[in-house]
Scaffold this motif. Structure first.
Motif, PDB file in Angstrom:
ATOM      1  N   GLY A 194       0.743  -1.172   0.073  1.00  0.00           N
ATOM      2  CA  GLY A 194      -0.007  -0.002  -0.023  1.00  0.00           C
ATOM      3  C   GLY A 194       0.936   1.216   0.153  1.00  0.00           C
ATOM      4  N   VAL A 195       0.216   2.321   0.189  1.00  0.00           N
ATOM      5  CA  VAL A 195       0.662   3.529   0.349  1.00  0.00           C
ATOM      6  C   VAL A 195       0.391   4.189   1.584  1.00  0.00           C
ATOM      7  N   VAL A 196       1.270   4.948   2.288  1.00  0.00           N
ATOM      8  CA  VAL A 196       0.767   5.787   3.459  1.00  0.00           C
ATOM      9  C   VAL A 196       1.035   7.247   2.860  1.00  0.00           C
ATOM     10  N   LEU A 197      -0.282   7.842   3.101  1.00  0.00           N
ATOM     11  CA  LEU A 197      -0.283   9.363   2.765  1.00  0.00           C
ATOM     12  C   LEU A 197       0.332  10.185   3.839  1.00  0.00           C
ATOM     13  N   CYS A 198       1.412  10.975   3.616  1.00  0.00           N
ATOM     14  CA  CYS A 198       2.064  11.543   4.588  1.00  0.00           C
ATOM     15  C   CYS A 198       1.896  13.247   4.335  1.00  0.00           C
TER      16      CYS A 198
END
Ligand SMILES: Nc1ncnc2c1ncn2[C@@H]1O[C@H](COP(=O)(O)OP(=O)(O)OP(=O)(O)O)[C@@H](O)[C@H]1O
Ligand SMILES: [Mg+2]
Length: 308
Positions: A194-198
């Motif tokens: 997944g992607v983690v939105l920072c």
């Protein structure tokens, strides 16, 4: 929002002794180090034995934890001589070990360039630590060189820190393709989870639109054989929070520096979601004594195989 529900993928990451994750994005300044350090600290604070590997010659993760490797062995030494990896381990916090970096790590790219197993040095080192940690998180440099390749060879999962406004959908597709192409050469079973939105600004309409596009992009991969077929936008996103930017200069994690701020709260919630997901996967797989090969028909099982 129920982070656990959002983070429970159909296939999930791969069962096994350790959940081994490379945090990777060749773009600089997207939140890789902030995420790796604070997530590792939050997972360790939940009582899970965690290893953080600093694979960036900038040594930002090492500095963030306030560790001074001095003249002692570092991840550089572990890459040069994987059998000596234990000597390079530092206990950075309770339950949190660190393989620290110094600027010397940059030399590894050149020194190992001619070695046939140059991309598998870290995998070799980690096999010497088998059973010690339940979570292994790797902070990659913003490049696709030997250090990142070692992370991709040693990991079972990739998580991509990014900003919702940084990359349009096309950019994410390219990034996934890059991980796939790179991963295929060193680790065909590598999966993007997944992607983690920072630095997230959830009030912005543009941000919400990009997140919806990302969700749709990942939904579109379900049922394919792509490495991101079970990837998703990890929840919760990590909100922009100045405390996250201030903490490293004190050699503290956000959980120590500002435990009640949004930054610490978001990383804590994300850590809990990843732990719940891992526990659920392990209990489905019978305590994690088997590694399920992703993509294999019927989930081919190898008893006693190692993750990572
Ligand atoms: N959620 C956030 N809120 C505020 N600042 C943040 C947040 N996440 C990261 N930052 C800041 O943004 C900058 C870049 O973050 P970070 O160093 O984690 O990125 P990176 O991807 O590791 O960078 P590099 O590619 O150089 O390794 C740092 O100054 C960091 O403190
Ligand atoms: Mg970094």
């Amino acid at each position: 929002m129920d982070a656990a529900a959002n983070n429970t993928a159909n296939e999930g990451p791969v069962g096994g002794a350790a959940r081994t994750i490379a945090f990777m994005n060749q773009k600089g300044g997207v939140g890789k180090t902030t995420t790796t350090v604070n997530l590792a600290a939050a997972i360790a604070a939940e009582g899970r034995r965690t290893l953080l590997i600093d694979l960036d010659p900038q040594a930002h993760a090492t500095l963030h934890l306030g560790v001074d490797p001095g003249d002692g062995p570092t991840v550089y030494d572990a890459l040069v001589e994987p059998s000596g990896v234990r000597d390079a381990l530092r206990e950075a916090r309770p339950n949190l070990d660190l393989l620290p970096a110094t600027v010397d790590l940059a030399a590894a790219e050149v020194e190992l360039a001619q070695e046939a197993d140059r991309n598998r040095r870290l995998s070799g080192a980690l096999s010497g630590l088998a059973g010690r940690h339940e979570f292994v998180l790797m902070d990659c440099p913003p490049s696709l060189g030997l250090l990142t390749l070692n992370a991709l060879a040693a990991a079972r999962e990739v998580i991509i820190p990014m900003q919702a406004h940084f990359l349009a959908l096309q950019g994410v597709g390219r990034l996934m393709e890059t991980v796939r192409a790179v991963g295929q050469t060193v680790n065909p079973r590598l999966r993007i989870s997944g992607v983690v939105l920072c630095m997230h600004e959830e009030t912005s309409r543009h941000t919400r639109e990009v997140v919806a596009d990302l969700d749709a992009f990942f939904e579109g991969a379900r049922g394919t054989d792509l490495p991101w077929r079970s990837a998703r936008v990890l929840r919760p996103p990590i909100r922009r929070n100045i405390k996250l930017a201030e903490a490293p200069s004190f050699g503290q994690t956000a959980l120590e520096y500002a435990p009640t701020a949004h930054g610490a709260a978001d990383y804590r919630a994300l850590a809990q979601a990843l732990i719940r997901e891992w526990d659920a996967l392990r209990s489905r797989r019978g305590g994690g004594t088997e590694v399920v090969v992703p993509g294999a028909p019927g989930g081919m099982k190898h008893a006693g195989a190692r993750a990572g």
